[in-house]
Design a protein around this motif. Sequence first.
Motif, short mmCIF file in Angstrom:
data_model
loop_
_atom_site.label_atom_id
_atom_site.label_comp_id
_atom_site.label_asym_id
_atom_site.label_seq_id
_atom_site.Cartn_x
_atom_site.Cartn_y
_atom_site.Cartn_z
N PHE A 33 89.34 34.40 45.74
CA PHE A 33 89.32 33.42 44.65
C PHE A 33 88.26 32.37 44.83
N ARG A 34 88.05 32.00 46.10
CA ARG A 34 87.18 30.83 46.29
C ARG A 34 86.00 31.14 47.19
N GLY A 35 85.87 32.44 47.54
CA GLY A 35 84.78 32.78 48.46
C GLY A 35 83.46 32.90 47.70
N TRP A 64 90.62 39.36 31.45
CA TRP A 64 90.34 39.04 32.87
C TRP A 64 91.34 39.75 33.77
N TYR A 65 92.62 39.72 33.36
CA TYR A 65 93.62 40.42 34.19
C TYR A 65 93.40 41.93 34.15
N GLN A 66 92.99 42.44 32.99
CA GLN A 66 92.71 43.89 32.89
C GLN A 66 91.55 44.24 33.82
N HIS A 67 90.54 43.36 33.84
CA HIS A 67 89.36 43.57 34.72
C HIS A 67 89.83 43.65 36.17
N ARG A 68 90.74 42.77 36.53
CA ARG A 68 91.23 42.77 37.93
C ARG A 68 92.09 44.01 38.20
N ARG A 69 92.90 44.42 37.19
CA ARG A 69 93.71 45.64 37.39
C ARG A 69 92.79 46.84 37.55
N VAL A 116 105.29 35.80 46.11
CA VAL A 116 105.57 34.45 45.59
C VAL A 116 104.71 34.08 44.38
N HIS A 117 103.65 34.85 44.12
CA HIS A 117 102.85 34.57 42.92
C HIS A 117 102.91 35.70 41.91
N GLY A 118 103.89 36.59 42.08
CA GLY A 118 104.08 37.67 41.11
C GLY A 118 103.23 38.88 41.42
N PHE A 159 98.97 28.30 37.40
CA PHE A 159 98.97 26.92 37.89
C PHE A 159 99.86 26.08 36.99
N GLY A 160 100.66 25.24 37.66
CA GLY A 160 101.58 24.38 36.91
C GLY A 160 102.90 25.07 36.66
N GLU A 161 103.00 26.36 37.02
CA GLU A 161 104.28 27.07 36.82
C GLU A 161 105.06 27.11 38.14
N THR A 186 94.07 33.38 53.99
CA THR A 186 94.33 32.42 52.90
C THR A 186 93.67 31.09 53.23
N SER A 187 93.16 30.45 52.18
CA SER A 187 92.50 29.14 52.37
C SER A 187 93.56 28.06 52.53
N ALA A 188 94.83 28.45 52.37
CA ALA A 188 95.97 27.55 52.63
C ALA A 188 95.86 26.24 51.84
C1 BV8 Z 1 103.28 24.41 40.96
C2 BV8 Z 1 98.49 33.99 40.65
C3 BV8 Z 1 104.58 22.79 39.93
C4 BV8 Z 1 97.72 34.17 39.40
C5 BV8 Z 1 97.84 31.89 41.73
C6 BV8 Z 1 96.12 19.53 40.66
C7 BV8 Z 1 96.06 20.10 39.40
C8 BV8 Z 1 96.87 21.19 39.02
C9 BV8 Z 1 97.80 21.71 39.94
C10 BV8 Z 1 97.85 21.13 41.19
C11 BV8 Z 1 97.03 20.07 41.56
N1 BV8 Z 1 97.32 19.76 42.85
C12 BV8 Z 1 98.27 20.58 43.31
C13 BV8 Z 1 98.62 21.41 42.31
C14 BV8 Z 1 99.63 22.44 42.39
C15 BV8 Z 1 98.92 23.78 42.39
C16 BV8 Z 1 97.96 23.84 43.56
O1 BV8 Z 1 98.39 23.92 44.70
N2 BV8 Z 1 96.65 23.79 43.26
C17 BV8 Z 1 95.67 23.81 44.33
C18 BV8 Z 1 94.44 24.62 43.87
C19 BV8 Z 1 95.30 22.38 44.68
N3 BV8 Z 1 99.97 24.76 42.54
C20 BV8 Z 1 100.56 25.22 41.42
O2 BV8 Z 1 100.23 24.94 40.28
C21 BV8 Z 1 101.76 26.11 41.70
N4 BV8 Z 1 102.85 25.66 40.87
O3 BV8 Z 1 102.88 23.61 41.76
O4 BV8 Z 1 104.21 24.15 40.01
C22 BV8 Z 1 105.90 22.77 39.33
C23 BV8 Z 1 106.97 22.34 40.10
C24 BV8 Z 1 108.22 22.25 39.52
C25 BV8 Z 1 108.39 22.65 38.17
C26 BV8 Z 1 107.30 23.14 37.43
C27 BV8 Z 1 106.05 23.21 38.00
C28 BV8 Z 1 101.44 27.55 41.30
C29 BV8 Z 1 100.38 28.08 42.22
C30 BV8 Z 1 100.19 29.58 41.96
C31 BV8 Z 1 98.94 29.78 41.14
N5 BV8 Z 1 98.71 31.23 41.03
N6 BV8 Z 1 97.68 33.20 41.59
C32 BV8 Z 1 96.51 35.03 39.64
O5 BV8 Z 1 96.33 35.59 40.74
O6 BV8 Z 1 95.74 35.15 38.68
S1 BV8 Z 1 96.94 31.09 42.90
C33 BV8 Z 1 95.75 32.07 43.61
O7 BV8 Z 1 95.33 31.32 44.74
C34 BV8 Z 1 96.20 33.41 44.19
O8 BV8 Z 1 97.61 33.62 44.16
C35 BV8 Z 1 95.78 33.30 45.64
O9 BV8 Z 1 96.49 34.09 46.46
C36 BV8 Z 1 96.04 31.88 45.83
C37 BV8 Z 1 95.58 31.25 47.07
O10 BV8 Z 1 94.26 31.60 47.26
P1 BV8 Z 1 93.97 32.48 48.58
O11 BV8 Z 1 94.84 33.70 48.54
O12 BV8 Z 1 94.06 31.60 49.76
O13 BV8 Z 1 92.53 32.98 48.29
P2 BV8 Z 1 91.19 32.16 48.56
O14 BV8 Z 1 90.08 32.90 47.90
O15 BV8 Z 1 91.43 30.71 48.26
O16 BV8 Z 1 91.01 32.27 50.14
C38 BV8 Z 1 90.71 33.53 50.73
C39 BV8 Z 1 90.67 33.25 52.22
O17 BV8 Z 1 90.47 34.49 52.89
C40 BV8 Z 1 89.52 32.34 52.61
O18 BV8 Z 1 89.98 31.37 53.53
C41 BV8 Z 1 88.52 33.29 53.29
O19 BV8 Z 1 87.83 32.64 54.35
C42 BV8 Z 1 89.44 34.33 53.85
N7 BV8 Z 1 88.87 35.66 54.03
C43 BV8 Z 1 87.89 36.27 53.31
N8 BV8 Z 1 87.70 37.51 53.79
C44 BV8 Z 1 88.57 37.69 54.83
C45 BV8 Z 1 89.32 36.51 54.99
N9 BV8 Z 1 90.26 36.37 55.95
C46 BV8 Z 1 90.48 37.42 56.76
N10 BV8 Z 1 89.81 38.59 56.66
C47 BV8 Z 1 88.86 38.76 55.72
N11 BV8 Z 1 88.20 39.92 55.64
#
Ligand code: BV8
Length: 244
Positions: A33-35, A64-69, A116-118, A159-161, A186-188
């Motif tokens: 997602f963020r790489g 976009w989702y179809q592209h990913r599928r 956890v994200h469906g 996001f926001g769900e 995960t970027s945690a």
């Molecule tokens: C919620 C599904 C509240 C869909 C995803 C400000 C504004 C808006 C929202 C927020 C905000 N601040 C905080 C929030 C909350 C928000 C959030 O945390 N935002 C972040 C960005 C700050 N969270 C939410 O909105 C969540 N819901 O909070 O609801 C609420 C509470 C009560 C009642 C009602 C509502 C919902 C979050 C879920 C969003 N959905 N995905 C889709 O996929 O299309 S998130 C998406 O990011 C994916 O699920 C993904 O898994 C997830 C995390 O990303 P990563 O998996 O970590 O991927 P990324 O690219 O970031 O990192 C990859 C890592 O792998 C890197 O570190 C890289 O170095 C490493 N890597 C690369 N290659 C390798 C490797 N490691 C090992 N080996 C390799 N070969």
Amino acid sequence: MFSETLIELLKKDPKICVLTGAGVSAESGVPTFRGENGIWKKFRAEELATVDAFMSNPDLVLAWYQHRRDIIDNIEPNPGHYALAKMEKNFSDFCLVTQNVDNLHENAGSKYILEVHGNIMKNKCMNCNKPVERLDFKEGDELPECECGGMIRPDVVWFGEMLPQDVFEEANRKAFQCDLFFSIGTSAIVYPAAALPITAKQRGAYLVEINVTETELSTLADEVLLGPSGEILPKLLMTAGIDV
Ligand code: BV8
Ligand code: ZN
């Protein structure tokens, strides 16, 4: 490469909880997602993975989702996925929590997975929640509709769900009680999933991070294994005497 502590711990059939992110699927060809080639790079998360984006531009979001599928349909799990499926068979209390929606853990043979994200292969009606299997959508197609007249959307958490309550509660419980927690690929930074390794650490678990770079979690981890999960995980199992 691995500490004595970790190898010794693995030999005691510890309770293990794992959180995986997009990095675990990167070696299978799924863009992270963020790489550097991260999906979000072309689009901002707010543009696509939110209810508002879907309501204001369903074509773009569905395409976009179809592209990913389409990408996921043509790729295989990698040795990292298979190693995690192997771990599940070799430890009596093993829980795999994934933020990934790409189905690759299941395709690699993992049985007990907390998504956890469906799951991008699943869809549902926004109105009556009726599950809708495979959706093939091209831009310009009629928007898919449920018999009840509701719009059909991917069954992923935007996001926001809220995360699926029962699934996240179980993930939290496992993080709470585990002896050993792995945060892998995960970027945690996406909450509340990113809180799971912190909970585990606070409860006294040994926290291991596997990533190609350091993340926000690295300073908290007991051990950071830098490298691709597809290489590190099989090596770790081999060193711990678990045949992969
Ligand atoms: C919620 C599904 C509240 C869909 C995803 C400000 C504004 C808006 C929202 C927020 C905000 N601040 C905080 C929030 C909350 C928000 C959030 O945390 N935002 C972040 C960005 C700050 N969270 C939410 O909105 C969540 N819901 O909070 O609801 C609420 C509470 C009560 C009642 C009602 C509502 C919902 C979050 C879920 C969003 N959905 N995905 C889709 O996929 O299309 S998130 C998406 O990011 C994916 O699920 C993904 O898994 C997830 C995390 O990303 P990563 O998996 O970590 O991927 P990324 O690219 O970031 O990192 C990859 C890592 O792998 C890197 O570190 C890289 O170095 C490493 N890597 C690369 N290659 C390798 C490797 N490691 C090992 N080996 C390799 N070969
Ligand atoms: Zn419906």
